[in-house]
Design a protein around this motif. Structure first.
Motif, mmCIF file in Angstrom:
data_model
loop_
_atom_site.group_PDB
_atom_site.id
_atom_site.type_symbol
_atom_site.label_atom_id
_atom_site.label_comp_id
_atom_site.label_asym_id
_atom_site.label_seq_id
_atom_site.Cartn_x
_atom_site.Cartn_y
_atom_site.Cartn_z
ATOM 1 N N ALA A 146 -89.621 -76.761 -73.673
ATOM 2 C CA ALA A 146 -90.189 -75.189 -74.283
ATOM 3 C C ALA A 146 -90.382 -74.572 -73.286
ATOM 4 O O ALA A 146 -91.168 -74.882 -72.459
ATOM 5 N N LYS A 199 -98.703 -79.352 -77.066
ATOM 6 C CA LYS A 199 -99.547 -78.237 -77.633
ATOM 7 C C LYS A 199 -98.905 -76.633 -77.226
ATOM 8 O O LYS A 199 -99.239 -75.700 -77.846
ATOM 9 N N GLY A 200 -98.363 -76.653 -76.084
ATOM 10 C CA GLY A 200 -97.840 -75.308 -75.538
ATOM 11 C C GLY A 200 -98.422 -75.015 -74.254
ATOM 12 O O GLY A 200 -100.025 -75.183 -74.346
ATOM 13 N N ARG A 212 -106.759 -73.180 -77.435
ATOM 14 C CA ARG A 212 -107.412 -74.569 -77.402
ATOM 15 C C ARG A 212 -108.391 -74.533 -78.380
ATOM 16 O O ARG A 212 -109.166 -73.715 -78.252
ATOM 17 N N ALA A 237 -96.597 -85.763 -77.009
ATOM 18 C CA ALA A 237 -96.828 -85.463 -75.736
ATOM 19 C C ALA A 237 -97.952 -84.643 -75.376
ATOM 20 O O ALA A 237 -98.154 -83.387 -75.424
ATOM 21 N N THR A 238 -99.056 -85.340 -75.122
ATOM 22 C CA THR A 238 -100.443 -84.854 -74.811
ATOM 23 C C THR A 238 -101.317 -85.758 -74.087
ATOM 24 O O THR A 238 -101.058 -87.018 -74.401
ATOM 25 N N GLU A 264 -96.225 -89.862 -74.445
ATOM 26 C CA GLU A 264 -95.629 -89.403 -73.178
ATOM 27 C C GLU A 264 -96.567 -88.415 -72.571
ATOM 28 O O GLU A 264 -97.124 -87.551 -73.139
ATOM 29 N N MET A 265 -96.877 -88.884 -71.318
ATOM 30 C CA MET A 265 -97.694 -88.073 -70.480
ATOM 31 C C MET A 265 -97.168 -87.588 -68.984
ATOM 32 O O MET A 265 -96.114 -88.350 -68.581
ATOM 33 N N ILE A 269 -101.324 -87.834 -64.783
ATOM 34 C CA ILE A 269 -102.356 -87.270 -65.689
ATOM 35 C C ILE A 269 -102.676 -88.341 -66.790
ATOM 36 O O ILE A 269 -101.715 -88.767 -67.191
ATOM 37 N N TYR A 287 -93.544 -88.838 -67.613
ATOM 38 C CA TYR A 287 -92.737 -87.759 -67.093
ATOM 39 C C TYR A 287 -92.762 -87.618 -65.772
ATOM 40 O O TYR A 287 -93.815 -86.945 -65.516
ATOM 41 N N ASN A 305 -106.700 -77.975 -65.919
ATOM 42 C CA ASN A 305 -108.004 -78.728 -66.084
ATOM 43 C C ASN A 305 -108.787 -78.751 -64.671
ATOM 44 O O ASN A 305 -108.640 -79.410 -63.976
HETATM 45 C C1 LIG Z 1 -94.548 -85.165 -71.531
HETATM 46 C C2 LIG Z 1 -94.906 -83.544 -71.700
HETATM 47 C C3 LIG Z 1 -93.976 -82.726 -71.664
HETATM 48 C C4 LIG Z 1 -94.390 -81.476 -71.771
HETATM 49 N N1 LIG Z 1 -93.238 -80.335 -71.726
HETATM 50 C C5 LIG Z 1 -93.734 -78.979 -72.056
HETATM 51 C C6 LIG Z 1 -93.041 -77.843 -72.544
HETATM 52 O O1 LIG Z 1 -91.702 -78.021 -72.581
HETATM 53 N N2 LIG Z 1 -93.502 -76.558 -72.657
HETATM 54 C C7 LIG Z 1 -94.616 -76.471 -72.819
HETATM 55 O O2 LIG Z 1 -95.075 -75.318 -72.987
HETATM 56 N N3 LIG Z 1 -95.539 -77.455 -72.538
HETATM 57 C C8 LIG Z 1 -95.201 -78.632 -71.940
HETATM 58 N N4 LIG Z 1 -96.218 -79.373 -71.877
HETATM 59 C C9 LIG Z 1 -97.421 -79.231 -71.546
HETATM 60 C C10 LIG Z 1 -98.270 -79.152 -72.860
HETATM 61 O O3 LIG Z 1 -97.742 -77.829 -73.628
HETATM 62 C C11 LIG Z 1 -99.703 -78.646 -72.444
HETATM 63 O O4 LIG Z 1 -99.847 -77.736 -71.792
HETATM 64 C C12 LIG Z 1 -100.479 -79.894 -71.489
HETATM 65 O O5 LIG Z 1 -100.079 -81.312 -72.040
HETATM 66 C C13 LIG Z 1 -101.898 -79.924 -71.915
HETATM 67 O O6 LIG Z 1 -102.169 -79.922 -73.225
HETATM 68 P P1 LIG Z 1 -102.756 -81.291 -73.863
HETATM 69 O O7 LIG Z 1 -102.699 -81.477 -75.220
HETATM 70 O O8 LIG Z 1 -102.334 -82.310 -73.021
HETATM 71 O O9 LIG Z 1 -104.548 -81.332 -73.606
HETATM 72 P P2 LIG Z 1 -105.336 -79.992 -73.736
HETATM 73 O O10 LIG Z 1 -105.596 -79.743 -74.918
HETATM 74 O O11 LIG Z 1 -104.825 -79.049 -72.858
HETATM 75 O O12 LIG Z 1 -106.709 -80.586 -72.998
HETATM 76 C C14 LIG Z 1 -107.389 -81.569 -73.902
HETATM 77 C C15 LIG Z 1 -107.682 -82.920 -72.765
HETATM 78 O O13 LIG Z 1 -106.806 -83.454 -72.288
HETATM 79 C C16 LIG Z 1 -106.979 -83.909 -70.945
HETATM 80 N N5 LIG Z 1 -106.197 -82.984 -69.874
HETATM 81 C C17 LIG Z 1 -105.168 -82.086 -70.384
HETATM 82 N N6 LIG Z 1 -104.485 -81.500 -69.359
HETATM 83 C C18 LIG Z 1 -104.994 -82.172 -68.379
HETATM 84 C C19 LIG Z 1 -104.619 -82.056 -66.921
HETATM 85 N N7 LIG Z 1 -103.752 -81.505 -66.308
HETATM 86 N N8 LIG Z 1 -105.704 -82.892 -66.038
HETATM 87 C C20 LIG Z 1 -106.254 -83.809 -66.585
HETATM 88 N N9 LIG Z 1 -106.604 -84.087 -67.999
HETATM 89 C C21 LIG Z 1 -105.832 -83.030 -68.785
HETATM 90 C C22 LIG Z 1 -108.512 -83.505 -70.677
HETATM 91 O O14 LIG Z 1 -109.223 -84.499 -71.119
HETATM 92 C C23 LIG Z 1 -108.571 -82.400 -71.689
HETATM 93 O O15 LIG Z 1 -109.857 -82.222 -72.061
HETATM 94 C C24 LIG Z 1 -95.885 -80.875 -71.808
HETATM 95 C C25 LIG Z 1 -96.505 -81.869 -71.856
HETATM 96 C C26 LIG Z 1 -96.329 -83.067 -71.712
HETATM 97 C C27 LIG Z 1 -97.417 -84.197 -71.715
#
Ligand SMILES: Cc1cc2nc3c(=O)[nH]c(=O)nc-3n(C[C@H](O)[C@H](O)[C@H](O)COP(=O)(O)OP(=O)(O)OC[C@H]3O[C@@H](n4cnc5c(N)ncnc54)[C@H](O)[C@@H]3O)c2cc1C
Length: 318
Positions: A146, A199-200, A212, A237-238, A264-265, A269, A287, A305
């Motif tokens: 996305a 989440k995006g 968020r 994927a979070t 999937e992460m 991370i 990933y 983060n």
């Molecule tokens: C497999 C995969 C594919 C993805 N593909 C896309 C895509 O195609 N398009 C798109 O827009 N986004 C993509 N993303 C990114 C996604 O949209 C989020 O921006 C990103 O995953 C952060 O959101 P979250 O849900 O992980 O956690 P958040 O809600 O952002 O954070 C919650 C908690 O997660 C942990 N966390 C989150 N990020 C980190 C970090 N960088 N380092 C350490 N801890 C962290 C922390 O504990 C934080 O408090 C992808 C993510 C994954 C895992």
């Protein structure tokens, strides 16, 4: 209660890093300064599988030995010339060729704009079709990422078209967008691919998405539930431990078979949480991105983060 001063500095740090990520000036300075380049590369190595395919395949092999599935991506997006789009397509073809020889279930992820979709719609579609044909009837899944908020329609339309043609083409959705509830309904009705729910990540007009917070978290869970109910494969994927802790009881309660979901992460991370999930027997995927365009990727991972800046310091100095 979070300290308002800490929250503010965190937000400012995120914003500064996102600005640095897209600053051509900062990137040019980095590329022209070998000392700085090598220092930051040390920090980037935590998040990238390598700078070339060979290194990424070696990283992937280690992850497989540890019991993870993998997704592979050659980093990049938004090409600005036909030659760059061809270069990216050729690199993805190399990935497909390398994975095909193993005949093991695997995944390749890409941004359609990396293949030229935004530069020239027809060219991007042709390039993707080349990759879809090269990986058809193999054990490789193609996942479309996305992208920015201004191109959701273009990416989804392309996905719907390819999903009619190929059974191994899949899509990523962003729960934070208000439009995604509708898009998810359409994906379930009009396509057959697997769905990766994120989440995006992108900034954009505030009225288009939820920030968020608890409302987004509830919406994320609701969408995961919708996928389970529709019996559509779902990549969760979070990295958010709260989301995972809410999803596990749903998996248990409805006895969702492991063939229908995975956690999937991004590589580098959520390592301890994903290890824990793997040890508990849940299907887990890492990933892995690779390539030389790691500057933007590194800034984005830290911006998500800002505490990761401390990790970057440790990585640089050890
Ligand atoms: C497999 C995969 C594919 C993805 N593909 C896309 C895509 O195609 N398009 C798109 O827009 N986004 C993509 N993303 C990114 C996604 O949209 C989020 O921006 C990103 O995953 C952060 O959101 P979250 O849900 O992980 O956690 P958040 O809600 O952002 O954070 C919650 C908690 O997660 C942990 N966390 C989150 N990020 C980190 C970090 N960088 N380092 C350490 N801890 C962290 C922390 O504990 C934080 O408090 C992808 C993510 C994954 C895992």
């Amino acid at each position: 209660m979070p300290n308002p001063d800490t929250t503010k500095i965190r937000e400012q740090a995120s914003e500064a890093l996102r600005k640095a990520a897209i600053s051509e000036e900062a990137k040019a300075y980095l590329l022209s300064n070998p000392v700085l380049f090598n220092l930051l590369l040390k920090a980037a190595r935590r998040y990238i599988g390598g700078e070339n395919l060979e290194q990424a395949l070696a990283t992937r092999k280690v992850l497989h030995e540890e019991g993870f599935q993998t997704s592979l991506e050659f980093m990049g997006e938004n090409v600005t010339s036909v030659a760059e789009a061809k270069e990216a397509t050729d690199e993805f073809l190399k990935i497909i060729t390398a994975l095909k020889t193993e005949n093991k279930s695997d995944r390749v992820t890409l941004d359609l704009s990396h293949l030229g979709l935004v530069l020239d719609h027809k060219l991007g579609m042709e390039n993707f079709r080349t990759l879809a044909k090269a990986s058809e009837n193999t054990s490789i899944d193609l996942f479309i990422s996305a992208e920015g908020l201004d191109r959701t329609d273009e990416v989804l339309d392309a996905y719907f078209q390819f999903s009619r043609e190929f059974s191994h083409v899949n899509i990523t959705l962003q729960a934070y967008l208000h439009r995604t509830s509708k898009d998810l309904g359409r994906v379930l009705k009009e396509s057959r691919g697997k769905v990766r729910m994120t989440k995006g990540a992108f900034e954009g007009p505030k009225e288009l998405f939820l920030p968020r917070g608890p409302e987004l978290n509830d919406r994320y869970i609701e969408m995961i539930n919708t996928l389970f109910e529709a019996k559509r494969f779902c990549s969760i994927a979070t990295h958010d431990p709260q989301m995972i802790d809410r999803i596990i009881p749903i998996l248990e309660k409805h006895q969702i078979p492991p063939s229908m979901y995975e956690f999937e992460m991004l590589y580098g991370i959520g390592t301890s949480k994903l290890n824990e999930l793997k040890q508990q027997g849940y299907p887990c995927r890492r990933y892995v991105v690779y390539g030389k365009e790691w500057y933007l990727y590194l800034c984005n991972r830290i911006a998500e983060n800002p505490e990761n800046v401390f990790q970057a310091l440790v990585d640089i100095m050890t």
